[in-house]
Design an enzyme around this catalytic site. Sequence first.
Site, PDB file in Angstrom:
ATOM      1  N   GLU A   8       0.385  -6.135  -7.780  1.00 40.19           N
ATOM      2  CA  GLU A   8       0.633  -5.058  -8.737  1.00 40.19           C
ATOM      3  C   GLU A   8       0.981  -5.718 -10.067  1.00 40.19           C
ATOM      4  O   GLU A   8       1.825  -6.628 -10.098  1.00 40.19           O
ATOM      5  CB  GLU A   8       1.785  -4.171  -8.252  1.00 40.19           C
ATOM      6  CG  GLU A   8       1.458  -3.498  -6.924  1.00 40.19           C
ATOM      7  CD  GLU A   8       2.660  -2.883  -6.246  1.00 40.19           C
ATOM      8  OE1 GLU A   8       2.545  -1.768  -5.714  1.00 40.19           O
ATOM      9  OE2 GLU A   8       3.729  -3.528  -6.237  1.00 40.19           O
ATOM     10  N   ASP A 128       0.350   9.876  -2.353  1.00 46.27           N
ATOM     11  CA  ASP A 128       1.703   9.382  -2.606  1.00 46.27           C
ATOM     12  C   ASP A 128       2.680  10.522  -2.373  1.00 46.27           C
ATOM     13  O   ASP A 128       2.607  11.567  -3.031  1.00 46.27           O
ATOM     14  CB  ASP A 128       1.819   8.870  -4.040  1.00 46.27           C
ATOM     15  CG  ASP A 128       0.833   7.744  -4.322  1.00 46.27           C
ATOM     16  OD1 ASP A 128       0.676   6.875  -3.447  1.00 46.27           O
ATOM     17  OD2 ASP A 128       0.219   7.739  -5.404  1.00 46.27           O
TER      18      ASP A 128
END
Length: 247
Positions: A8, A128
């Site tokens: 990330e 999510d």
Amino acid sequence: MMIYPTIEIQHGRCVSLEKGRLDEATIWHVDPVETAHGFAVAGAEWMHLTDFDAVEGRDENSALVEEIIRAAGIPVQLGGGFRSRESVERWIDKGAGRIVIGTMAAHNPALVRELAEHHPDQIVLAVDVWRGQVMTEGWRTSSALTPDSFISAFGDTPFAGIIITDIDSDMDEVDAQLGLIAGLAAHARSQVIASGVVRSIDDIARLTYVPNISGALVGRALFRKAVDLGEALAVAQPGPEPVAEFQ
């Protein structure tokens, strides 16, 4: 089960987030390109890359993302800020192996279905979850959708996979996260990729027994050296079936 070693990035650096908080990133002092290449050397078949600056609408990491795609040596599953057909197809043209879509799927599901049909095995749905609701806009906005209804609404859309993340669970609540992901995986039409549940090799071993889970993202645990990638890849492989001995 496929292990997706994960990078990330934010402001050109490797980071990890706590419960999706973009302003509270843990910075890892490693080179993203070298790290990505190291995944391939260790034997990974895919990697996952999320650009957190793209999530917030900034384009500052484009050159770095392109370099990772070129240098990794394995296909890259790319997520972060995809809001249009043009952005999806631009990164497919640049060599991304798969594109991960979340917010656009909530706002324009018809377009996402069309993209999945036009780019078979290249579109991944991101789900999510925060307190029972699907989150959008980089985990900052709660939608009116529950994760099971969100997944069900896409029916037989030919996604390459569905990444499910339980943002709400604390780092130690692996059982709660596994329960949520396993429950959603049981009803999903596409294979599920678990996110945020691997803290140890034991977690990978447990995931291999959950039906319809085809993979797991592993990021923070690799950077913390709590998990060795080579060992994780070995554990994720199915073992030989027991053979009865006949006398």
